[in-house]
Design an enzyme around this catalytic site. Structure first.
Site, PDB file in Angstrom:
ATOM      1  N   HIS A 128       0.808  -1.221   0.000  1.00  0.00           N
ATOM      2  CA  HIS A 128       0.000   0.000   0.000  1.00  0.00           C
ATOM      3  C   HIS A 128       0.843   1.274   0.000  1.00  0.00           C
ATOM      4  CE1 HIS A 128       0.359  -0.103   4.532  1.00  0.00           C
ATOM      5  NE2 HIS A 128       0.347   1.205   4.359  1.00  0.00           N
ATOM      6  N   ASP A 158       0.184  -7.699   1.688  1.00  0.00           N
ATOM      7  CA  ASP A 158       0.566  -6.285   1.659  1.00  0.00           C
ATOM      8  C   ASP A 158       2.080  -6.106   1.640  1.00  0.00           C
ATOM      9  OD1 ASP A 158       0.232  -3.582   1.485  1.00  0.00           O
ATOM     10  OD2 ASP A 158      -0.430  -3.272   3.554  1.00  0.00           O
ATOM     11  N   SER A 231       4.622   2.767   7.732  1.00  0.00           N
ATOM     12  CA  SER A 231       4.230   1.595   6.952  1.00  0.00           C
ATOM     13  C   SER A 231       5.375   1.102   6.081  1.00  0.00           C
ATOM     14  CB  SER A 231       3.039   1.926   6.055  1.00  0.00           C
ATOM     15  OG  SER A 231       1.850   1.943   6.786  1.00  0.00           O
TER      16      SER A 231
END
EC number: 3.4.21.107
Length: 503
Positions: A128, A158, A231
């Site tokens: 992402h 992910d 992230s």
């Protein structure tokens, strides 16, 4: 109370740059969210006096990632406020006052984190973080910047793999064994929170084996500080090994509240190896629909323990070709015991494609070993399976086990859009006070098996109930199809009265 959401955000670079001169309260209002998780080695260790030596050792391998893409409208790239956030209106006013809402397409930048896993420039991050990016730039701890190309992604976990070309060998880190991490172990998270640059936070492993939404989820939960921009960054154990990739946080307001999630390294390493070799994932595919063996299902089947994966359906595929049947319980796969559906799913995904593996099943109380040659899941997911079986049945109705069931004929099958070759008993009414209702049976469900035997006539179901009682069983296992999707349900037969159905 505010709603709590699991978020997988990335930082908007332009917003961070604008807001650095504003108050701390304003920075919080950007709705910063991301995920980081800690994990530590498997042996006891006291709290360190300092994390400085560890941070100095691992920092050169951690990178900041800036992505650039063209968006259709300014809202696509603006700050994403959590629903109901008290800062939502404040920031909309702020952006409008500063003229940051031009019409038409515009270029947007976003920030994330990652880490180098080889001296020749392979870098791991979250999918992402780079999804939809036209350009990807890597900033190293030294301040050097290099453009990166995308090698491959796996949305299911992910994870994304990038590559840079460096004139000199790059400092890198190795993966550790996430299975050695214990709740309470120290961990260190590194990344680029809120676009502020390289940052270190420490915490402990709060929980393991967390699931969020994916089939292959295996998250480490941590209380290490996690914010948007982290992230894709690494979660380290105290030996400087990566035991997780920071991915998401659970938060009612978009900020860190000490509940972060990091994808376990033992999942990530398998994905990275495949992306590095093939540019895509290649997971094994068994070709069965399965469910957990619950205690009531185990009792109905006469199983000693409620373990394994119960096959509910066998469409065309490897399992069917190898002779596996609905009602079989898979207890072992490729030499390893199977605890539940989640366990089997992961084992199959990791197994070699095109090679025969031994599958141990329980069938009618006996153990059998079947050799199954696995297919590839990515190819199978694109195919549509049509389920057919049996012959049409004669119409009749009865009230059984709190349900009104009718024998399925061609006319009724056509009316409901059911394949005319399908056989079974159609549920036309369910007593709201019955156990069948409590366990999810509803009007329109189709019962195709009882006691692991096909049922076509009402008498078939009556006979299976009688056999269960005679055998000292407290419940009967039904194979039920809802909208074509099969599942097993164990229903008590102790008060299973049978009577003519009402007209």
């Amino acid at each position: 109370m505010p709603s709590v959401a699991v978020t997988f955000p990335r930082e908007n670079a332009a917003d961070v740059a604008r807001m650095r001169g504003t108050s701390f309260l304003a920075a919080i209002g950007l709705g910063l969210m991301l995920a980081v998780m800690p994990a530590l080695p498997g042996h006891s260790r006291g709290a360190p006096e300092s994390f400085a030596d560890l941070a100095e050792q691992i920092s050169p391998s951690v990178v900041n990632i800036t992505t650039s893409s063209v968006i259709a409208s300014p809202m696509d790239g603006g700050p994403q406020m959590p629903e109901g956030s008290p800062f939502d209106e404040f920031f909309r006013d702020f952006m409008e006052r500063n003229g940051d809402a031009p019409d038409g397409p515009q270029r947007s930048e976003a920030l994330g984190s990652g880490f180098v896993i080889s001296e020749d420039g392979y870098i791991v991050t979250n999918n992402h973080v780079i999804q939809g990016a036209d350009e990807i730039e890597i900033e190293f701890f030294s301040g050097n910047r290099l453009d990166a190309k995308l090698i491959g992604t796996d949305p299911k976990t992910d994870i994304a793999l990038l590559k840079v070309e460096s004139p000199t060998p790059l400092p890198f880190v190795s993966f550790g064994d996430s299975n050695l991490m214990r709740v309470g172990d120290w961990v260190v998270a590194m990344g680029n929170p809120l676009g502020q640059g390289f940052s270190v936070s420490a915490g402990i492993v709060s929980a393991r084996n967390r699931e969020l939404s994916g089939t292959y989820d295996d998250y480490i939960q941590t209380d290490a500080a996690i914010n948007r921009g982290n992230s894709g960054g690494p979660l380290f154990n105290m030996d400087g090994q990566v035991i997780g990739v920071n991915t998401a946080i659970l938060s009612p307001n978009g900020g860190s509240i000490g509940i972060g999630f990091s994808m376990a390294s033992n999942v990530v390493t398998k994905v990275v190896d495949q992306l590095r070799e093939f540019g895509e994932t290649r997971r094994g595919w068994l070709g069965v629909r399965i469910q957990d063996v619950t205690p009531d299902v185990a009792e109905a089947m006469g199983l000693a323990v409620a373990e394994g994966a119960l096959i509910t359906d066998v469409p065309d595929g490897p399992a069917k070709d190898s002779g596996l049947l609905a009602g079989d319980v898979i207890t072992s796969f490729d030499g390893g015991s199977v605890k539940d559906v989640r366990d089997l799913t992961r084992r199959v995904a990791d197994a070699p494609i095109g090679e025969a593996v031994p599958v141990v099943i329980l069938r009618e109380g006996k153990t059998e070993t079947v050799q199954v040659t696995l297919g590839r899941r990515e190819e199978a997911e694109a195919e549509t399976t049509v389920l057919t079986s049996g012959e049409p049945a004669k119409p009749a109705e009865a009230m059984i086990l709190g349900m009104t069931v009718t024998e399925l004929d061609d006319a009724k099958a056509a009316e409901l859009g059911i394949d005319p070759a399908t056989k079974g008993l159609l549920v036309v009414k369910v007593d709201g006070t019955s156990e069948a209702f409590a366990k999810g049976l509803r009007e329109g469900d189709l019962i195709t098996e009882a006691g692991q035997q096909p049922v076509v006539l009402v008498k078939d179901l009556e006979d299976r109930i009688a056999e269960a009682k005679e055998g000292g069983r407290k419940s009967l296992l039904l194979l039920v199809r809802t909208g074509g999707n099969p599942r097993f349900v164990a229903v008590s037969v102790e008060d299973g009265a049978m009577a003519p159905a009402e007209e």
